[in-house]
Design a protein around this motif. Structure first.
Motif, short mmCIF file in Angstrom:
data_model
loop_
_atom_site.label_atom_id
_atom_site.label_comp_id
_atom_site.label_asym_id
_atom_site.label_seq_id
_atom_site.Cartn_x
_atom_site.Cartn_y
_atom_site.Cartn_z
N ILE A 18 7.36 3.79 -5.37
CA ILE A 18 8.48 3.30 -5.01
C ILE A 18 8.34 1.69 -5.26
CG2 ILE A 18 9.90 2.62 -3.13
CD1 ILE A 18 9.20 4.93 -1.72
N PRO A 19 9.36 1.18 -6.05
CA PRO A 19 9.19 -0.32 -6.47
C PRO A 19 9.10 -0.88 -5.37
CG PRO A 19 11.21 0.99 -7.69
CD PRO A 19 10.52 1.84 -6.81
N LYS A 75 0.75 -1.30 0.07
CA LYS A 75 -0.03 0.02 0.22
C LYS A 75 0.86 1.18 0.01
CE LYS A 75 -3.53 2.41 2.78
NZ LYS A 75 -3.85 2.82 4.10
N VAL A 76 1.82 1.44 0.99
CA VAL A 76 2.65 2.61 0.97
C VAL A 76 3.56 2.85 -0.09
CG1 VAL A 76 4.31 3.30 2.39
CG2 VAL A 76 2.43 2.57 3.50
N LEU A 77 4.13 1.65 -0.37
CA LEU A 77 5.10 1.89 -1.47
C LEU A 77 4.61 2.37 -3.02
CD1 LEU A 77 7.32 1.10 0.75
CD2 LEU A 77 8.30 -0.52 -0.99
N LEU A 78 3.59 1.42 -3.13
CA LEU A 78 2.72 1.90 -4.43
C LEU A 78 2.08 3.22 -4.47
CD1 LEU A 78 1.05 -1.51 -5.53
CD2 LEU A 78 3.05 -0.43 -6.22
N GLY A 79 1.84 3.54 -3.43
CA GLY A 79 1.14 5.08 -3.22
C GLY A 79 2.29 6.19 -3.34
N ARG A 80 3.67 5.58 -3.24
CA ARG A 80 4.65 6.77 -3.46
C ARG A 80 5.37 6.33 -4.71
NH1 ARG A 80 6.03 10.09 0.46
NH2 ARG A 80 4.65 10.16 2.40
N MET A 82 9.78 -9.34 -2.84
CA MET A 82 7.99 -9.34 -2.90
C MET A 82 7.80 -9.58 -4.29
SD MET A 82 6.94 -6.19 -0.33
CE MET A 82 5.21 -6.57 -0.43
N ALA A 83 8.82 -9.98 -5.25
CA ALA A 83 8.57 -10.13 -6.47
C ALA A 83 7.23 -11.02 -6.83
CB ALA A 83 9.85 -10.62 -7.32
N SER A 84 7.07 -12.02 -5.96
CA SER A 84 6.18 -12.99 -5.98
C SER A 84 4.78 -12.29 -6.22
CB SER A 84 6.18 -14.00 -5.10
OG SER A 84 5.86 -13.31 -3.84
#
Ligand SMILES: [Fe+2]
Ligand SMILES: [Fe+2]
Length: 366
Positions: free
Chosen positions: A345-346, A338-343, A351-353
């Motif tokens: 950030i890859p 949630k946080v990384l996509l919102g910012r 978490m590639a899975s």
């Protein structure tokens, strides 16, 4: 100057009129009419950046008040092809098929879709020394400003009036409605450039070209916002030259501050899910564990600093969170997404899975 005086054509210099409209919006357009005379008679009437259809009625009225009829315009100059700049060129040529359009080749490739006649088009690049000499004896110089904001954007410099028509460059959002710029206009100009200009280097290049002009312009006339005269010219040149815009801001936001904020946002999200206690405990470990504190500086209030490249730091940070609260791994994972996509950030490699999740059985995907 009050907005009242903008109801009619406004002569901003001898034989040069502001014929734009003010509607009370943030993105007001300026349109300019220039009459070149020989022996006192107008011979060539030129519109600079004729604007969008929303301004056509005002334009028709104001130009009519100055030169009798919009049909008497012979020449249209367009800084670039955007509809707020140039859409009306198509209407003008329908009204008077003899109107010539002058713009850069890059601009023409797109502006021609306003149904303009290729036989009445003149590329700025075609003129020797990038200067157009009219039969009236006037000289117009073309000053390219690549990537401000379009790659083929070109300013027009009127050597007689020494007005430089700058297009979107030096344009501003109209937080202050007055037509003549002073320091109060900086906020609107800054916001406009940060939104529309792609990169600071392009503006610095344009500022260099303006400083090299001889003679120096006495007025900058942009397509939005206020007109700039006198000492304000250097004031705004200096400010724009050093302003991070567009891509600069985007890249900055993906760097350290963004990552720092992401880490703290992640802690807040997790705090909501697992409570403040486990998070405070994890932060204590972060502060005390030398292997972590050498790369991520944290205290009871959160993450304070990153001492390595931000993407590696966030990987380490998330991995340690998983280790510190293993029973809440699902929550850590979801908060991370949630946080990384919102910012922007890859997601970390671990978490590639999630990113490459297998398609569900009920979908047949090759
Ligand atoms: Fe534009
Ligand atoms: Fe514009």
């Amino acid at each position: 100057m009050t907005t009242e005086s903008l109801n009619g054509p406004l002569e901003i210099s001898a034989d040069t009129w502001w014929v734009g409209r003010r509607e009370g919006s943030l993105l007001e357009r300026n349109i300019f009419l220039r009459s070149f005379r020989q022996n006192g008679k107008p011979v060539v009437n030129m519109l600079i950046d004729p604007g969008p259809p929303a301004d056509l009625m005002t334009l028709t009225k104001k130009v009519g008040q100055v030169i009798g009829n919009l049909r008497n315009v012979n020449l249209v100059f367009a800084n670039h092809q955007d509809p707020d700049v140039a859409y009306n060129a198509g209407y003008l040529q329908k009204l008077n098929p003899n109107i010539s359009v002058v713009c850069s080749e890059d601009t023409w490739r797109l502006i021609r879709f306003y149904d303009l006649d290729p036989k009445r088009y003149y590329a700025t690049e075609r003129f020797k020394r990038q200067a157009l000499n009219l039969t009236t004896g006037h000289e117009l110089r073309f000053v390219p400003t690549p990537f401000c904001h379009f790659r083929g954007a070109t300013m027009l410099y009127d050597l007689e009036s020494r007005i430089l028509f700058t297009g979107d460059l030096f344009g501003g959002l109209s937080y202050v409605p007055e037509l003549w710029a002073d320091e109060r206009h900086w906020e609107g100009m800054k916001a406009f450039h940060q939104i529309y200009m792609p990169v600071q280097e392009a503006m610095a290049l344009a500022v260099r070209s303006i400083r090299a002009l001889d003679p120096k312009p006495v007025m900058l006339a942009p397509q939005h916002g206020a007109l700039i005269t006198g000492g304000w010219i250097d004031f705004f040149l200096d400010r724009l030259e050093n302003l991070p815009v567009g891509l600069n801001l985007l890249l900055d936001s993906q760097q350290k501050d963004n990552y720092l904020a992401a880490m703290n946002e992640l802690l807040m999200e997790l705090g909501r899910g697992v409570g403040a206690g486990p998070i405070a405990q994890a932060m204590k470990v972060f502060g005390e564990d030398n292997s972590i504190s050498s790369v991520i500086h944290a205290d009871a209030k959160g993450v304070r600093d990153i001492r390595i490249d931000p993407s590696t730091a966030i990987d380490i940070f998330i991995r340690r969170l998983h280790e510190l609260i293993p029973e809440q791994s699902d929550l850590v994972e979801m908060a991370t997404v949630k946080v990384l996509l919102g910012r922007n950030i890859p997601l970390p490699d671990a978490m590639a899975s999630i990113q490459g999740a297998a398609s569900p059985e009920f979908l047949e995907i090759d």
